[in-house]
Design an enzyme around this catalytic site. Sequence first.
Site, PDB file in Angstrom:
ATOM      1  N   HIS A   6       5.248  68.271  -4.334  1.00  0.00           N
ATOM      2  CA  HIS A   6       6.136  67.242  -3.932  1.00  0.00           C
ATOM      3  C   HIS A   6       5.158  65.936  -3.758  1.00  0.00           C
ATOM      4  CE1 HIS A   6       9.053  66.197  -0.481  1.00  0.00           C
ATOM      5  NE2 HIS A   6       8.684  65.314  -1.164  1.00  0.00           N
ATOM      6  N   GLU A 288       3.472  65.470  -0.227  1.00  0.00           N
ATOM      7  CA  GLU A 288       4.153  64.382  -0.131  1.00  0.00           C
ATOM      8  C   GLU A 288       3.363  63.031  -0.111  1.00  0.00           C
ATOM      9  OE1 GLU A 288       8.506  62.570   1.030  1.00  0.00           O
ATOM     10  OE2 GLU A 288       7.397  64.118   2.275  1.00  0.00           O
TER      11      GLU A 288
END
Length: 349
Positions: A6, A288
């Site tokens: 991610h 992320e």
Amino acid sequence: MIIDIHGHYTTAPAPLGEWRDAQVAALTDPSVAPDPAGPQISDAQIRETIEANQLRQMDERGIDLTVFSPRASFMAHHIGDLSTSTEWARICNDLCARVAELYPTRFAAGAMLPQSPGVDPATTVAEIDRAVTELGAVAVNVNPDPSGGHWDSPPLTDRSWYPVWEKLSELDVPAMIHVSTSCNPAFHTTGAHYLNADTTAFMQLLTGDLTGDLFGDFPDLRLVIPHGGGAVPYHWGRFRGLAQALGRPDPTETLMKNVFFDTCVYHQPGIDLLLDVVPHSSVLFASEMIGAVRGIDPDTGHHFDDTRRYVETYAARNALTEAELAALTETNARRVYPRLDQRLTAQGR
């Protein structure tokens, strides 16, 4: 290996944002429309933004490879119409593919879709096919709420989504269920809308069998719900109880064969809860980074999004074997993202 499934190009060169600003302005003043070929961005500009940011932090944290897709908040499917989103998706996907070409051992491309409020999801199929077969994308991001926080789209189990799931199954590519910017002032984009969407998507999938058997129709479909699954692990008993009340099977035994959560949870107790509750076979390492939370936690002295630290601490405290830890950081990702596995295998990894 440490595979981060991610990542977003949140540090893209300035010409990308300038091109988008012109595209949006042209919705009311066509005379300022940007070059449809897209912004002029050199390899040197890409290298500068990647090496000073994502790649530097990957090296510092020991992350070997990141699945890299367009900036989620920039997808903004609620702006303009289908042609607006189609043009924007093409440009953003091409740019992420260039990153993967420049750094083939460190990044693999992910893609956004040209979604638009009220438009048939089937219109995204052509870009899915192009991104995967021409650009080498190993995953796509699917926005369950193109309206930007008003939730006027049918649930993910609705038959209107079936052409998307059919194409992804055909290409053997997973989808991350990831919303974009909220234009609803009641929902902060990253603090509320993202986590609301994660939780909502899971509940849609849990109840979907009431109207149709999504994973019966697409047994090989794999959907990743980011940010640790939103509120789902914290309320696991609620979801199991709701499944029971609705006459559905326990999600641990059924749903989690096709649905996966990532480790974008930014404190140790959160990771501990996630891994205590959710089957480890359904958890994929992710951070992320560089994303919504970029600061340093004053309680630890480390970045909030340094999730490898949390996962390895959990592994040590719970005496996970080397293979069990590797499942969380590598082998689960290679199983869920087979095109990524093929890419790595071709590289001798």
